[in-house]
Design a protein around this motif. Structure first.
Motif, short mmCIF file in Angstrom:
data_model
loop_
_atom_site.label_atom_id
_atom_site.label_comp_id
_atom_site.label_asym_id
_atom_site.label_seq_id
_atom_site.Cartn_x
_atom_site.Cartn_y
_atom_site.Cartn_z
N SER A 232 123.71 15.04 -19.97
CA SER A 232 123.67 14.04 -21.04
C SER A 232 125.07 13.59 -21.46
N GLN A 233 126.08 14.08 -20.78
CA GLN A 233 127.45 13.71 -21.17
C GLN A 233 128.23 13.02 -20.05
N THR A 234 127.48 12.41 -19.12
CA THR A 234 128.15 11.54 -18.14
C THR A 234 128.41 10.20 -18.83
N HIS B 206 121.88 18.64 -38.79
CA HIS B 206 121.36 19.52 -37.75
C HIS B 206 119.91 19.15 -37.45
N PHE B 207 119.59 19.06 -36.15
CA PHE B 207 118.21 18.81 -35.74
C PHE B 207 117.60 20.11 -35.25
N HIS B 208 116.35 20.35 -35.64
CA HIS B 208 115.64 21.51 -35.09
C HIS B 208 114.26 21.05 -34.63
N VAL C 184 115.43 11.78 -26.31
CA VAL C 184 115.66 12.56 -27.54
C VAL C 184 117.02 12.22 -28.13
N ARG C 185 118.00 12.11 -27.26
CA ARG C 185 119.35 11.83 -27.77
C ARG C 185 119.43 10.44 -28.40
N ARG C 186 118.66 9.49 -27.86
CA ARG C 186 118.66 8.16 -28.51
C ARG C 186 118.00 8.24 -29.89
N GLU D 180 117.80 29.34 -29.25
CA GLU D 180 117.49 28.09 -28.57
C GLU D 180 117.92 26.87 -29.42
N ASP D 181 118.23 25.77 -28.74
CA ASP D 181 118.56 24.52 -29.43
C ASP D 181 117.42 23.54 -29.19
N CYS D 182 117.28 22.56 -30.08
CA CYS D 182 116.16 21.62 -29.89
C CYS D 182 116.28 20.86 -28.57
N ASN E 180 130.27 13.72 -32.61
CA ASN E 180 129.56 14.74 -31.86
C ASN E 180 130.51 15.51 -30.96
N GLY E 181 129.96 16.56 -30.32
CA GLY E 181 130.81 17.47 -29.55
C GLY E 181 130.74 17.21 -28.05
N GLU E 182 130.49 15.96 -27.66
CA GLU E 182 130.39 15.68 -26.23
C GLU E 182 131.75 15.77 -25.53
N GLY F 57 131.21 14.84 -18.76
CA GLY F 57 130.75 15.56 -17.57
C GLY F 57 130.30 16.98 -17.81
N GLN F 58 130.31 17.45 -19.06
CA GLN F 58 129.97 18.86 -19.30
C GLN F 58 128.52 19.18 -18.89
N VAL F 59 127.60 18.29 -19.27
CA VAL F 59 126.19 18.43 -18.86
C VAL F 59 125.66 17.03 -18.55
N LEU G 103 128.66 14.56 -38.99
CA LEU G 103 128.83 15.45 -37.83
C LEU G 103 127.48 15.92 -37.31
N LEU G 104 127.20 15.66 -36.05
CA LEU G 104 125.98 16.22 -35.44
C LEU G 104 126.29 17.66 -35.07
N LEU G 105 125.74 18.57 -35.85
CA LEU G 105 126.08 19.99 -35.71
C LEU G 105 124.93 20.75 -35.07
N SER G 106 125.13 21.17 -33.83
CA SER G 106 124.12 22.01 -33.17
C SER G 106 124.47 23.46 -33.46
N GLY G 107 123.87 24.38 -32.71
CA GLY G 107 124.28 25.78 -32.87
C GLY G 107 125.28 26.18 -31.80
N GLY G 108 125.78 25.19 -31.04
CA GLY G 108 126.62 25.50 -29.88
C GLY G 108 128.09 25.69 -30.22
N ILE G 109 128.88 25.76 -29.16
CA ILE G 109 130.31 26.01 -29.33
C ILE G 109 131.04 24.71 -29.71
N ASP G 110 130.59 23.60 -29.14
CA ASP G 110 131.40 22.39 -29.20
C ASP G 110 131.37 21.66 -30.54
N SER G 111 130.17 21.51 -31.10
CA SER G 111 130.11 20.62 -32.27
C SER G 111 130.89 21.13 -33.49
N PRO G 112 130.94 22.46 -33.78
CA PRO G 112 131.80 22.86 -34.90
C PRO G 112 133.27 22.51 -34.64
P1 ATP Z 1 127.25 22.14 -28.44
O1 ATP Z 1 128.00 23.32 -27.99
O2 ATP Z 1 127.92 21.43 -29.53
O3 ATP Z 1 125.81 22.44 -28.76
P2 ATP Z 1 126.47 21.18 -25.85
O4 ATP Z 1 127.41 21.32 -24.76
O5 ATP Z 1 125.37 22.18 -25.96
O6 ATP Z 1 127.27 21.11 -27.24
P3 ATP Z 1 124.57 19.03 -25.99
O7 ATP Z 1 123.44 19.95 -26.30
O8 ATP Z 1 124.38 18.02 -24.93
O9 ATP Z 1 125.93 19.73 -25.68
O10 ATP Z 1 124.93 18.25 -27.28
C1 ATP Z 1 126.00 17.36 -27.35
C2 ATP Z 1 126.28 17.09 -28.80
O11 ATP Z 1 125.09 16.56 -29.43
C3 ATP Z 1 126.60 18.34 -29.58
O12 ATP Z 1 127.96 18.69 -29.48
C4 ATP Z 1 126.21 17.92 -30.96
O13 ATP Z 1 127.21 17.13 -31.57
C5 ATP Z 1 124.97 17.08 -30.72
N1 ATP Z 1 123.78 17.95 -30.81
C6 ATP Z 1 123.15 18.62 -29.84
N2 ATP Z 1 122.11 19.35 -30.33
C7 ATP Z 1 122.10 19.12 -31.66
C8 ATP Z 1 121.30 19.57 -32.75
N3 ATP Z 1 120.31 20.44 -32.55
N4 ATP Z 1 121.58 19.12 -33.99
C9 ATP Z 1 122.60 18.26 -34.20
N5 ATP Z 1 123.39 17.81 -33.22
C10 ATP Z 1 123.16 18.22 -31.98
#
Ligand code: ATP
Ligand code: MG
Length: 387
Positions: free
Chosen positions: A292-294, A205-207, A261-263, A339-341, A283-285, A288-290, A179-188
């Motif tokens: 990078s998600q087209t 998690h990437f930082h 970065v995403r690649r 902030e997120d990376c 991942n939590g894509e 169309g949300q942002v 699971l790519l886990l950011s600090g956002g709402i979607d990935s958990p």
């Molecule tokens: P989220 O709420 O999950 O952060 P987001 O709408 O902010 O989603 P993006 O930042 O484009 O969307 O990220 C899309 C997905 O890429 C995330 O849902 C997550 O799975 C992965 N991702 C983004 N940032 C990180 C991170 N710092 N570490 C690990 N995975 C990440």
């Protein structure tokens, strides 16, 4: 100890036919692990499990924990008594309301009980009416339905409630995903959705320390802990993207930053997945949300990996995702402002429709990209999560 028990019903596992015992054994282990530390006894019968002999002050905690076990359909708090009909009737009278309408619904899995279900309904119903003049029987839509379960082994359970559980399949029966886990709402939420289908998860998690703070990483760790309530086998790893982002920033056009970065994230994720026996990336894509998600962006990031990438939120609206985040208690942590990376070196105009040839041309300006990936991986941290 009270005479309360908790009846547990499992969900889809019962459809498993010949593989049933494999799924059931894992489910039982997960229930045992979840209730570890609480003084109680667990009885595993056919079709139903029962938690018995616990202190009443632990009841809410037992229920809270069981609601986090995937594979369970519902619970009922019940009163336990023996086979004696007078004892059962006394409990029925105690539990029934004083007025309105009611019915008794008996289930008799102990087939040798001298009265059948219909006879029990009638006998118990009569005793209740005799004790409560303002209560009358309504078999079709009663205000109150008291269920009486006559089980093998001398136990009768009486209950009038049903509490929904998490559903899904037992954790550990659906493969292992990264699971790519950011600090956002979607990935958990994305992790929760696949964990619900039984998938064991490792979170990555990437930082970009020091561009992102320690607190931003701690936030992702807090989210992983919350997810671990549902995913008992969750592990977590952290990788720094700092060097990679600095290199892209120095060598490539600014508007390619996020795409590139995403690649890199995906390439690193695939390496981590393969070395940890994960068969997929999650991942939590959401489409169309942002930028990078087209479809075009997802296509160019997906192109660098050869294992399946699951995006369980792809067709969901943000408010639907938020509803789940609230339900699983990750929302309040996710909205803390760190902030997120992905926001480091954020361009003013990120690419919405990247073209693969142009992306590859930009990427070719980074000569040492395999080395950058190796370095990031060799500095990978393992985070200890408590359960
Ligand atoms: P989220 O709420 O999950 O952060 P987001 O709408 O902010 O989603 P993006 O930042 O484009 O969307 O990220 C899309 C997905 O890429 C995330 O849902 C997550 O799975 C992965 N991702 C983004 N940032 C990180 C991170 N710092 N570490 C690990 N995975 C990440
Ligand atoms: Mg994010």
């Amino acid at each position: 100890m009270s005479d309360n028990v908790i009846i547990i019903r499992y969900g889809e596992v019962y459809l498993k036919g010949k593989n049933f015992s494999y799924f059931e054994n894992i489910l039982k282990d997960n229930i045992r692990a979840k209730l570890d530390g609480i003084d109680c006894s667990l009885y595993f019968g056919r079709g139903r499990y029962v938690v018995k002999e616990y202190d009443i002050s632990d009841e809410d905690e037992i229920i809270r924990r069981l609601k986090q076990v995937f594979g369970l359909h519902s619970l009922s708090i019940a009163k336990r008594c023996g086979y004696d009909i007078d004892e059962i009737a006394t409990k029925c009278v105690e539990m029934s309301p004083d007025n309105g309408t009611f019915r008794i619904t008996t289930h008799r899995s102990y087939k040798k009980y001298p009265l059948d279900s219909m006879q029990m309904n009638r006998a118990l119903g009569e005793k209740v009416i005799a004790a409560k003049q303002n209560l009358s029987v309504d078999l079709h839509s009663p205000d109150y339905n008291l269920q009486v379960d006559i089980r093998d082994g001398g136990d009768v359970y009486l209950y009038d409630n049903s509490i929904s559980c998490a559903g899904g399949m037992p954790s550990g029966t659906g493969g292992h995903g990264l699971l790519l886990l950011s600090g956002g709402i979607d990935s958990p939420v994305a992790g929760y959705m696949l964990a619900k289908r039984g998938m064991r998860l490792t979170a990555l998690h990437f930082h970009s320390y020091p561009y992102t703070s320690e607190a931003a990483k701690d936030k992702a760790i807090t989210l992983a802990h919350k997810l671990k309530n549902y995913c008992p086998y969750l592990n977590m790893k952290c990788v720094s993207l700092t060097k990679i982002q600095e290199t892209i920033h120095k060598n490539c056009k600014p508007n390619y930053m996020i795409t590139l970065v995403r690649r890199f994230m995906m390439r690193i994720a695939e390496r981590v997945a393969k070395s940890n026996d994960c068969g997929c990336i999650i991942n939590g894509e959401s489409l169309g949300q942002v930028a990078s998600q087209t479809l075009e962006s997802i296509t160019v990031t997906n192109a660098v990996v050869s294992i399946p990438v699951f995006r369980p939120l792809i067709g969901m609206d943000k408010d639907e995702i938020i509803d789940i985040a609230q339900k699983i208690d990750t929302f309040n942590t996710s909205i803390e402002p760190f902030e997120d990376c992905c926001t480091v070196f954020l361009p003013d105009y990120p690419l919405i429709k990247p073209e693969i040839a142009k992306v590859e041309e930009q990427e070719s300006r980074i000569e040492n990209y395999n080395e950058l990936i190796d370095d990031a991986l060799s500095a990978m941290e393992i985070v200890e999560l408590n359960y």
